[in-house]
Design a protein around this motif. Structure first.
Motif, PDB file in Angstrom:
ATOM      1  N   THR A  62       0.815  -1.225   0.000  1.00 34.26           N
ATOM      2  CA  THR A  62       0.000   0.000   0.000  1.00 34.26           C
ATOM      3  C   THR A  62       0.842   1.266   0.000  1.00 34.26           C
ATOM      4  N   ALA A  63       2.151   1.140  -0.097  1.00 32.41           N
ATOM      5  CA  ALA A  63       3.020   2.319  -0.005  1.00 32.41           C
ATOM      6  C   ALA A  63       2.746   3.296  -1.143  1.00 32.41           C
ATOM      7  N   THR A  64       2.495   4.538  -0.742  1.00 32.84           N
ATOM      8  CA  THR A  64       2.336   5.640  -1.682  1.00 32.84           C
ATOM      9  C   THR A  64       2.997   6.875  -1.076  1.00 32.84           C
ATOM     10  N   VAL A  65       3.157   7.882  -1.900  1.00 39.19           N
ATOM     11  CA  VAL A  65       3.660   9.148  -1.388  1.00 39.19           C
ATOM     12  C   VAL A  65       2.492   9.841  -0.717  1.00 39.19           C
ATOM     13  N   ARG A  66       2.713  10.333   0.493  1.00 46.63           N
ATOM     14  CA  ARG A  66       1.643  10.937   1.286  1.00 46.63           C
ATOM     15  C   ARG A  66       2.158  12.157   2.035  1.00 46.63           C
ATOM     16  N   ILE A  67       1.245  12.941   2.557  1.00 45.22           N
ATOM     17  CA  ILE A  67       1.590  14.124   3.343  1.00 45.22           C
ATOM     18  C   ILE A  67       1.176  13.868   4.784  1.00 45.22           C
ATOM     19  N   SER A  68       2.100  14.109   5.706  1.00 42.19           N
ATOM     20  CA  SER A  68       1.821  13.948   7.139  1.00 42.19           C
ATOM     21  C   SER A  68       2.313  15.181   7.887  1.00 42.19           C
ATOM     22  N   SER A  69       1.689  15.450   9.012  1.00 42.94           N
ATOM     23  CA  SER A  69       2.194  16.521   9.880  1.00 42.94           C
ATOM     24  C   SER A  69       3.561  16.093  10.415  1.00 42.94           C
ATOM     25  N   LEU A  70       4.336  17.055  10.887  1.00 47.61           N
ATOM     26  CA  LEU A  70       5.633  16.724  11.491  1.00 47.61           C
ATOM     27  C   LEU A  70       5.467  15.760  12.663  1.00 47.61           C
ATOM     28  N   ASN A  71       4.429  15.970  13.480  1.00 50.00           N
ATOM     29  CA  ASN A  71       4.192  15.080  14.627  1.00 50.00           C
ATOM     30  C   ASN A  71       3.889  13.664  14.177  1.00 50.00           C
ATOM     31  N   GLU A  72       3.030  13.513  13.161  1.00 46.67           N
ATOM     32  CA  GLU A  72       2.734  12.172  12.639  1.00 46.67           C
ATOM     33  C   GLU A  72       4.005  11.524  12.108  1.00 46.67           C
ATOM     34  N   PHE A  73       4.739  12.268  11.306  1.00 49.64           N
ATOM     35  CA  PHE A  73       5.956  11.755  10.688  1.00 49.64           C
ATOM     36  C   PHE A  73       6.959  11.301  11.748  1.00 49.64           C
ATOM     37  N   ALA A  74       7.096  12.094  12.804  1.00 49.04           N
ATOM     38  CA  ALA A  74       8.082  11.815  13.855  1.00 49.04           C
ATOM     39  C   ALA A  74       7.551  10.911  14.947  1.00 49.04           C
ATOM     40  N   GLY A  75       6.296  10.488  14.845  1.00 48.84           N
ATOM     41  CA  GLY A  75       5.723   9.689  15.925  1.00 48.84           C
ATOM     42  C   GLY A  75       5.655  10.477  17.210  1.00 48.84           C
ATOM     43  N   ASP A  76       5.286  11.755  17.110  1.00 51.53           N
ATOM     44  CA  ASP A  76       5.181  12.668  18.247  1.00 51.53           C
ATOM     45  C   ASP A  76       6.508  12.902  18.965  1.00 51.53           C
ATOM     46  N   ASP A  77       7.621  12.593  18.319  1.00 52.24           N
ATOM     47  CA  ASP A  77       8.936  12.794  18.935  1.00 52.24           C
ATOM     48  C   ASP A  77       9.768  13.735  18.062  1.00 52.24           C
ATOM     49  N   THR A  78       9.261  14.941  17.857  1.00 51.77           N
ATOM     50  CA  THR A  78       9.927  15.890  16.953  1.00 51.77           C
ATOM     51  C   THR A  78      11.280  16.356  17.480  1.00 51.77           C
ATOM     52  N   ASP A  79      11.563  16.153  18.758  1.00 53.53           N
ATOM     53  CA  ASP A  79      12.870  16.533  19.302  1.00 53.53           C
ATOM     54  C   ASP A  79      14.008  15.721  18.689  1.00 53.53           C
ATOM     55  N   LYS A  80      13.679  14.554  18.158  1.00 54.89           N
ATOM     56  CA  LYS A  80      14.717  13.675  17.616  1.00 54.89           C
ATOM     57  C   LYS A  80      14.812  13.720  16.094  1.00 54.89           C
ATOM     58  N   LEU A  81      14.106  14.637  15.465  1.00 54.89           N
ATOM     59  CA  LEU A  81      14.204  14.765  14.014  1.00 54.89           C
ATOM     60  C   LEU A  81      15.586  15.255  13.621  1.00 54.89           C
ATOM     61  N   GLU A  82      16.029  14.833  12.465  1.00 55.02           N
ATOM     62  CA  GLU A  82      17.280  15.313  11.883  1.00 55.02           C
ATOM     63  C   GLU A  82      16.961  15.907  10.520  1.00 55.02           C
ATOM     64  N   VAL A  83      17.928  16.608   9.941  1.00 53.94           N
ATOM     65  CA  VAL A  83      17.685  17.247   8.651  1.00 53.94           C
ATOM     66  C   VAL A  83      18.901  17.127   7.741  1.00 53.94           C
ATOM     67  N   ILE A  84      18.630  16.938   6.471  1.00 51.73           N
ATOM     68  CA  ILE A  84      19.639  17.093   5.431  1.00 51.73           C
ATOM     69  C   ILE A  84      19.208  18.349   4.686  1.00 51.73           C
ATOM     70  N   THR A  85      20.018  19.388   4.773  1.00 49.35           N
ATOM     71  CA  THR A  85      19.662  20.683   4.220  1.00 49.35           C
ATOM     72  C   THR A  85      19.723  20.656   2.695  1.00 49.35           C
ATOM     73  N   CYS A  86      18.701  21.189   2.088  1.00 46.51           N
ATOM     74  CA  CYS A  86      18.673  21.339   0.642  1.00 46.51           C
ATOM     75  C   CYS A  86      19.795  22.307   0.250  1.00 46.51           C
ATOM     76  N   PRO A  87      20.661  21.912  -0.686  1.00 48.54           N
ATOM     77  CA  PRO A  87      21.751  22.810  -1.090  1.00 48.54           C
ATOM     78  C   PRO A  87      21.223  24.153  -1.622  1.00 48.54           C
ATOM     79  N   ASP A  88      22.001  25.197  -1.399  1.00 43.38           N
ATOM     80  CA  ASP A  88      21.594  26.549  -1.794  1.00 43.38           C
ATOM     81  C   ASP A  88      21.406  26.711  -3.296  1.00 43.38           C
ATOM     82  N   ASP A  89      22.106  25.906  -4.097  1.00 41.37           N
ATOM     83  CA  ASP A  89      21.994  26.059  -5.544  1.00 41.37           C
ATOM     84  C   ASP A  89      20.802  25.305  -6.143  1.00 41.37           C
ATOM     85  N   ILE A  90      19.980  24.726  -5.294  1.00 37.21           N
ATOM     86  CA  ILE A  90      18.786  23.998  -5.758  1.00 37.21           C
ATOM     87  C   ILE A  90      17.553  24.773  -5.337  1.00 37.21           C
TER      88      ILE A  90
END
Length: 159
Positions: free
Chosen positions: A52-80
């Protein structure tokens, strides 16, 4: 770890997925300025979730399982162009990424996220998979040994 206020449209957001207190992998998606666009299933169970995997939109809380303190990020490069990154991600919402079933090795959430930015579907996590698997096996072995030690008491005659 990141502070949510530092997230910018087009960044890749990562949320660790843990099993038995061991970090197995990081689920990834594209931040659209408010929510996360990501590729995943919605059913319990591995087989059903893959199907059933599809591309979907979720809130940050849903995505993080309500643990947004542990999210990490890969920054989009400035030239993109960040708007283009989000447009690429949005173009797949409700569909299977690459019109294909989710596949750990060729079509997973990281393939989707990296394609949205770099237009190349790849998974850096797969490059480190052998070492992660060895760490996981070691972690499970330690847990099993603790359980065995607790079950076999010195007075049981099983030593």
């Amino acid at each position: 770890m990141i502070h949510i206020a530092t997230l910018r449209k087009g960044d890749i957001v990562l949320s660790g997925r843990v099993f038995c207190e061991f970090l197995l992998y990081k689920h990834t998606g594209i931040f659209d300025g408010e929510n996360v666009i990501h590729f995943r299933g919605d059913k319990p169970g591995i087989v059903e979730s893959i199907q059933t995997a599809t591309v979907r939109i979720s809130s940050l809380n849903e995505f993080a399982g309500d643990d947004t303190d542990k999210l990490e990020v890969i920054t989009c490069p400035d030239d993109i162009d960040r708007e283009e990154v989000v447009e690429r991600a949005m173009s797949w919402v409700g569909k299977k990424f690459n019109d294909s079933t989710w596949n750990l090795f060729t079509n997973n959430c990281e393939h989707f996220s990296r394609w949205c930015i770099f237009e190349k579907a790849e998974s850096k996590q797969l490059e480190t998979m052998p070492s992660v698997l060895l760490e996981f096996i070691n972690h499970v072995t330690v847990i099993c040994m603790k359980v065995i030690r607790e079950k076999i008491k010195p007075d049981s005659g099983l030593e």
